[in-house]
Structure formats: C-alpha cells, structure tokens
Design a protein around this motif. Structure first.
Motif, PDB file in Angstrom:
ATOM      1  N   MET A   1      -0.977 -13.989   0.729  1.00 18.91           N
ATOM      2  CA  MET A   1      -2.034 -14.020   1.722  1.00 18.91           C
ATOM      3  C   MET A   1      -1.855 -12.821   2.650  1.00 18.91           C
ATOM      4  O   MET A   1      -0.972 -12.802   3.508  1.00 18.91           O
ATOM      5  CB  MET A   1      -1.976 -15.304   2.553  1.00 18.91           C
ATOM      6  N   ALA A   2      -2.661 -11.780   2.454  1.00 18.76           N
ATOM      7  CA  ALA A   2      -2.606 -10.576   3.284  1.00 18.76           C
ATOM      8  C   ALA A   2      -3.687  -9.622   2.805  1.00 18.76           C
ATOM      9  O   ALA A   2      -4.289  -9.825   1.746  1.00 18.76           O
ATOM     10  CB  ALA A   2      -1.230  -9.910   3.187  1.00 18.76           C
ATOM     11  N   SER A   3      -3.931  -8.599   3.603  1.00 11.77           N
ATOM     12  CA  SER A   3      -4.824  -7.532   3.137  1.00 11.77           C
ATOM     13  C   SER A   3      -4.020  -6.385   2.548  1.00 11.77           C
ATOM     14  O   SER A   3      -4.576  -5.526   1.869  1.00 11.77           O
ATOM     15  CB  SER A   3      -5.684  -7.026   4.300  1.00 11.77           C
ATOM     16  N   ASP A   4      -2.714  -6.352   2.826  1.00 13.10           N
ATOM     17  CA  ASP A   4      -1.854  -5.319   2.262  1.00 13.10           C
ATOM     18  C   ASP A   4      -1.864  -5.430   0.741  1.00 13.10           C
ATOM     19  O   ASP A   4      -1.618  -6.500   0.179  1.00 13.10           O
ATOM     20  CB  ASP A   4      -0.425  -5.491   2.788  1.00 13.10           C
ATOM     21  N   GLY A   5      -2.140  -4.326   0.080  1.00 13.30           N
ATOM     22  CA  GLY A   5      -2.191  -4.314  -1.377  1.00 13.30           C
ATOM     23  C   GLY A   5      -3.571  -3.943  -1.899  1.00 13.30           C
ATOM     24  O   GLY A   5      -3.687  -3.472  -3.034  1.00 13.30           O
TER      25      GLY A   5
ATOM     26  N   ASP B   1       0.831  -1.213   0.000  1.00 17.52           N
ATOM     27  CA  ASP B   1       0.000   0.000   0.000  1.00 17.52           C
ATOM     28  C   ASP B   1       0.861   1.257   0.000  1.00 17.52           C
ATOM     29  O   ASP B   1       0.586   2.220  -0.720  1.00 17.52           O
ATOM     30  CB  ASP B   1      -0.929   0.016   1.211  1.00 17.52           C
ATOM     31  N   ASP B   2       1.922   1.265   0.826  1.00 24.97           N
ATOM     32  CA  ASP B   2       2.786   2.445   0.917  1.00 24.97           C
ATOM     33  C   ASP B   2       3.545   2.686  -0.386  1.00 24.97           C
ATOM     34  O   ASP B   2       3.716   3.831  -0.814  1.00 24.97           O
ATOM     35  CB  ASP B   2       3.788   2.280   2.066  1.00 24.97           C
ATOM     36  N   VAL B   3       4.016   1.621  -1.017  1.00 25.00           N
ATOM     37  CA  VAL B   3       4.741   1.774  -2.281  1.00 25.00           C
ATOM     38  C   VAL B   3       3.831   2.371  -3.352  1.00 25.00           C
ATOM     39  O   VAL B   3       4.229   3.271  -4.097  1.00 25.00           O
ATOM     40  CB  VAL B   3       5.326   0.427  -2.751  1.00 25.00           C
ATOM     41  N   CYS B   4       2.604   1.884  -3.415  1.00 26.62           N
ATOM     42  CA  CYS B   4       1.647   2.434  -4.388  1.00 26.62           C
ATOM     43  C   CYS B   4       1.411   3.917  -4.133  1.00 26.62           C
ATOM     44  O   CYS B   4       1.408   4.729  -5.067  1.00 26.62           O
ATOM     45  CB  CYS B   4       0.323   1.668  -4.315  1.00 26.62           C
ATOM     46  N   PHE B   5       1.230   4.278  -2.873  1.00 32.66           N
ATOM     47  CA  PHE B   5       0.996   5.681  -2.519  1.00 32.66           C
ATOM     48  C   PHE B   5       2.190   6.541  -2.903  1.00 32.66           C
ATOM     49  O   PHE B   5       2.045   7.607  -3.517  1.00 32.66           O
ATOM     50  CB  PHE B   5       0.724   5.796  -1.021  1.00 32.66           C
ATOM     51  N   ASP B   6       3.405   6.090  -2.566  1.00 32.78           N
ATOM     52  CA  ASP B   6       4.611   6.866  -2.875  1.00 32.78           C
ATOM     53  C   ASP B   6       4.797   7.042  -4.376  1.00 32.78           C
ATOM     54  O   ASP B   6       5.151   8.133  -4.853  1.00 32.78           O
ATOM     55  CB  ASP B   6       5.844   6.181  -2.286  1.00 32.78           C
ATOM     56  N   MET B   7       4.570   5.986  -5.148  1.00 35.42           N
ATOM     57  CA  MET B   7       4.773   6.079  -6.586  1.00 35.42           C
ATOM     58  C   MET B   7       3.741   6.981  -7.249  1.00 35.42           C
ATOM     59  O   MET B   7       4.035   7.710  -8.191  1.00 35.42           O
ATOM     60  CB  MET B   7       4.738   4.683  -7.217  1.00 35.42           C
ATOM     61  N   LEU B   8       2.513   6.958  -6.744  1.00 31.69           N
ATOM     62  CA  LEU B   8       1.483   7.835  -7.303  1.00 31.69           C
ATOM     63  C   LEU B   8       1.734   9.294  -6.938  1.00 31.69           C
ATOM     64  O   LEU B   8       1.255  10.197  -7.613  1.00 31.69           O
ATOM     65  CB  LEU B   8       0.097   7.402  -6.816  1.00 31.69           C
ATOM     66  N   GLU B   9       2.501   9.527  -5.877  1.00 30.73           N
ATOM     67  CA  GLU B   9       2.900  10.895  -5.550  1.00 30.73           C
ATOM     68  C   GLU B   9       3.996  11.371  -6.491  1.00 30.73           C
ATOM     69  O   GLU B   9       4.131  12.570  -6.743  1.00 30.73           O
ATOM     70  CB  GLU B   9       3.397  10.963  -4.105  1.00 30.73           C
ATOM     71  N   ASN B  10       4.813  10.444  -7.001  1.00 32.74           N
ATOM     72  CA  ASN B  10       5.924  10.794  -7.884  1.00 32.74           C
ATOM     73  C   ASN B  10       5.536  10.820  -9.355  1.00 32.74           C
ATOM     74  O   ASN B  10       6.051  11.624 -10.134  1.00 32.74           O
ATOM     75  CB  ASN B  10       7.062   9.783  -7.723  1.00 32.74           C
TER      76      ASN B  10
ATOM     77  N   THR C   1      -6.510  -0.162  -5.205  1.00 35.49           N
ATOM     78  CA  THR C   1      -7.616   0.779  -5.384  1.00 35.49           C
ATOM     79  C   THR C   1      -7.106   2.141  -5.827  1.00 35.49           C
ATOM     80  O   THR C   1      -7.658   2.764  -6.750  1.00 35.49           O
ATOM     81  CB  THR C   1      -8.412   0.926  -4.077  1.00 35.49           C
ATOM     82  N   ASN C   2      -6.018   2.612  -5.203  1.00 35.72           N
ATOM     83  CA  ASN C   2      -5.436   3.896  -5.589  1.00 35.72           C
ATOM     84  C   ASN C   2      -4.912   3.868  -7.023  1.00 35.72           C
ATOM     85  O   ASN C   2      -5.088   4.821  -7.783  1.00 35.72           O
ATOM     86  CB  ASN C   2      -4.308   4.273  -4.628  1.00 35.72           C
ATOM     87  N   VAL C   3      -4.247   2.770  -7.380  1.00 35.11           N
ATOM     88  CA  VAL C   3      -3.733   2.637  -8.749  1.00 35.11           C
ATOM     89  C   VAL C   3      -4.884   2.656  -9.748  1.00 35.11           C
ATOM     90  O   VAL C   3      -4.853   3.363 -10.760  1.00 35.11           O
ATOM     91  CB  VAL C   3      -2.911   1.341  -8.889  1.00 35.11           C
ATOM     92  N   PHE C   4      -5.912   1.859  -9.466  1.00 34.21           N
ATOM     93  CA  PHE C   4      -7.069   1.732 -10.359  1.00 34.21           C
ATOM     94  C   PHE C   4      -7.786   3.078 -10.518  1.00 34.21           C
ATOM     95  O   PHE C   4      -8.119   3.486 -11.639  1.00 34.21           O
ATOM     96  CB  PHE C   4      -8.025   0.680  -9.792  1.00 34.21           C
TER      97      PHE C   4
ATOM     98  N   LYS D   1      -3.527   0.356 -14.827  1.00 37.40           N
ATOM     99  CA  LYS D   1      -4.011  -1.012 -15.046  1.00 37.40           C
ATOM    100  C   LYS D   1      -3.701  -1.858 -13.813  1.00 37.40           C
ATOM    101  O   LYS D   1      -2.629  -1.743 -13.224  1.00 37.40           O
ATOM    102  CB  LYS D   1      -3.348  -1.626 -16.278  1.00 37.40           C
ATOM    103  N   VAL D   2      -4.638  -2.739 -13.456  1.00 33.21           N
ATOM    104  CA  VAL D   2      -4.435  -3.702 -12.377  1.00 33.21           C
ATOM    105  C   VAL D   2      -4.742  -5.081 -12.937  1.00 33.21           C
ATOM    106  O   VAL D   2      -5.819  -5.303 -13.493  1.00 33.21           O
ATOM    107  CB  VAL D   2      -5.345  -3.416 -11.166  1.00 33.21           C
ATOM    108  N   ILE D   3      -3.790  -6.003 -12.825  1.00 34.17           N
ATOM    109  CA  ILE D   3      -4.007  -7.372 -13.283  1.00 34.17           C
ATOM    110  C   ILE D   3      -3.672  -8.327 -12.144  1.00 34.17           C
ATOM    111  O   ILE D   3      -2.950  -7.970 -11.211  1.00 34.17           O
ATOM    112  CB  ILE D   3      -3.182  -7.705 -14.542  1.00 34.17           C
ATOM    113  N   THR D   4      -4.191  -9.553 -12.221  1.00 37.62           N
ATOM    114  CA  THR D   4      -4.042 -10.496 -11.116  1.00 37.62           C
ATOM    115  C   THR D   4      -3.623 -11.879 -11.607  1.00 37.62           C
ATOM    116  O   THR D   4      -3.943 -12.285 -12.733  1.00 37.62           O
ATOM    117  CB  THR D   4      -5.361 -10.631 -10.337  1.00 37.62           C
ATOM    118  N   GLN D   5      -2.939 -12.597 -10.726  1.00 33.79           N
ATOM    119  CA  GLN D   5      -2.600 -13.984 -11.003  1.00 33.79           C
ATOM    120  C   GLN D   5      -3.807 -14.853 -10.691  1.00 33.79           C
ATOM    121  O   GLN D   5      -4.479 -14.676  -9.664  1.00 33.79           O
ATOM    122  CB  GLN D   5      -1.404 -14.422 -10.153  1.00 33.79           C
TER     123      GLN D   5
END
Length: 316
Positions: free
Chosen positions: A256-260, A235-244, A265-268, A273-277
C-alpha cells in the motif's frame, strides 16, 4: 584522458583484509592506490595529497611518519583496522562511504573519476557473469509472505538476479534477511559494497544506502536520496538500475503506497517487463492496482504463477 587521482595507503602493522577491500573499492571508483609500509617513508610518492593510515599495530612508533606527512600538508585519514575488519552489511557500507567522502569533500556520492567514466554507465553487461535478466521485486505491506512463496518456486540455478525492495525500517533489515532466506531455493543477502553479483541470487536493498552496479559485476553503494518517500525507495532503485543496465524487469507484490508507480513506468518505457500480484492474493493491492490501471502489467497472478511466468520467459 585525465590521469586518475592517487591515494596513498600506509599499513601500520600487518596488511589487513579491510585495507584490501578499501583498495578494491577505491580502484573501482576511479582512484589509483599506492600502498606502503610505515617504514617506507623515503619511497613515498611526493605528489600524493591524501594518505590513509590503516592502524593495526598500536605499538609501532609513527611519530616520524606523521611529522613527514604534516610537513607536506597532505590530508591524513586514520582508519582503525581492528574495527573495520569486523564490519559487515550496512555498517561496512557506511564506513566505506565515510572514508571516500573524506577523500574528496566535493562529492556527495561515491567519488567518480573522468579516467574511469564507464564504472557506473548503462553499458554494464551482466551476461558475462551468467545473468540473463534482472528483476526488481517491489513489495510493501504483505510483501514478505508473497516473496517467500515466489522465491520458493525457483530451482536456484536460473540465470536471474533479483533485487528485493521491501518497505521497512532499518531495525528490521536483519530479521527480513533471515525470514526471506527461509524460501529454501534462492539465497537472499543484504546488498553490500564489493559483493559479486551471481545468478540465482536475491539482493535485499539496504534501507540506508542506494545501490549501484559497477562494470566489473560488483555492487557499490551511494548516499540515499534525501527526499525519498519510503525506505527503501522503489522508484529510486528502478532509476538507479536503469542508469546502470540497458534493461531491467519488475515484479510488483502486495503493498500500500504510491512508491513504485514512477519506477514501473520507467521500467516499462525502457522495454522491461512489468508483472503484478493479483488483487485476491495480496494483503493490500494498491501499488499493483495502479499499475494495472495504467495498462503496464504484462501478467497478473498469485506469487507462484508470477515465478512460473518469469521461468517461461527465460525459455522463450
């Protein structure tokens, strides 16, 4: 426009690589640096309030220099150049943050200057560095195997930059870097302050620093969020990159986590683009499944198919 704060850098002995690295980072974070040799006391700018003494030759007598600086009641930072020359990766990042924090105790992160306000702004344009798209690769349990399959599908010359956020403890960082480099196509490197960002490269996000991108296309580091749930934090990496950056994309792998979820959501919502395995190809599909439930996944498939989707998106 306010003037840039000035830092003095005094070389005790020969000029060293670590001093030039430090100078570059100071300038990229809004400082002006004036460099002197230890015998240039008379030429030193009397307005400078902070001096870094870069110690390489311990046999030089610097009593007169120290007395001169003490009389002016300036801040003095001693740096052992023989040690700092050898620092790499996480240790080099930590050393840099430690020095910068000493320069200005009021800053919790890397110091910023009003005179250089665009250093970490969302106006950073990586296209001038040959990078057309940035993809955050988010993974947890089962992630390394999936990432190896994914990265091996590229040629290595695509105009892409990958940022790998793999949940792990600090003692596994070096092992993870070596393991992921076995993909044979995309070079994987632990993110380090001062690194130039290049196309066809994957940056492994450190455990104990958060990354920022400077306007000149280099990496910087800052202190981590003390309330983060995981190491590193997606979550923090996404936030930082969207600030840059104006836009980033995200590929979510096994984990397995809720992190991400918040990060995706912020990226989308920012047009990325958001893709999943796919669930059947994951060891654990908790993160990807939640993103699918929220209808944010534009593509779902096994790692090789995910890579193909990204390559085709470049052509489109």
């Amino acid at each position: 426009m306010p003037e840039q704060p000035i830092v003095g850098l005094i070389h005790i002995g020969e000029h060293q690589p670590s001093a030039q690295f430090l100078t570059k980072q100071l300038e990229s974070t809004g400082y002006s640096v004036k460099q002197y040799d230890s015998d240039e006391i008379a030429a030193m700018d009397l307005s400078i309030q902070t001096f870094i003494l870069n110690l390489f030759d311990n046999d030089l007598n610097i009593d007169e220099l120290i007395h001169h600086l003490n009389e002016r009641e300036v801040k003095i930072i001693f740096n052992d150049a023989r040690i700092s020359n050898e620092l790499v990766g996480w240790n080099k990042n930590r050393w840099l943050r430690h020095v910068l924090h000493k320069i200005d105790q009021s800053h919790e992160l890397l110091p910023e200057s009003a005179g250089n306000a665009d250093v970490n702004s969302s106006s950073v344009d990586l296209s001038q560095h040959g990078i057309q798209a940035v993809w955050i690769l988010a993974a947890s349990i089962g992630g390394p195997e999936s990432l190896l399959k994914f990265l091996s599908e590229f040629e290595g010359d695509e105009p892409l930059l990958f940022l790998i956020v793999q949940h792990m403890d600090s003692e596994f960082v070096s092992m993870m870097e070596k393991q992921l480099n076995k993909n044979g196509q995309i070079g994987v490197k632990l993110g380090q302050a001062g690194d130039d960002l290049l196309p066809g490269q994957a940056i492994l996000v450190p455990v104990d620093e958060d990354l920022i991108i400077h306007a000149n296309g280099t990496l910087g580091v800052k202190n981590i969020n003390p309330n983060r749930m995981t190491t590193p934090c997606i979550d923090d990496v996404c936030f930082d990159m969207l600030e840059n950056l104006n836009k980033v994309n995200m590929a979510v792998f096994s984990g397995m986590a809720s992190d991400g979820i918040v990060g995706a959501t912020n990226v989308f919502e920012n047009g990325g683009k958001v893709i999943t395995q796919s669930a059947e190809s994951c060891v654990v599909s908790a993160i990807a499944e939640e993103i699918r439930v929220l209808n944010m996944s534009l593509f779902d498939g096994e790692p090789a198919a995910m890579a193909q989707y990204i390559k085709e998106s470049l052509i489109a």
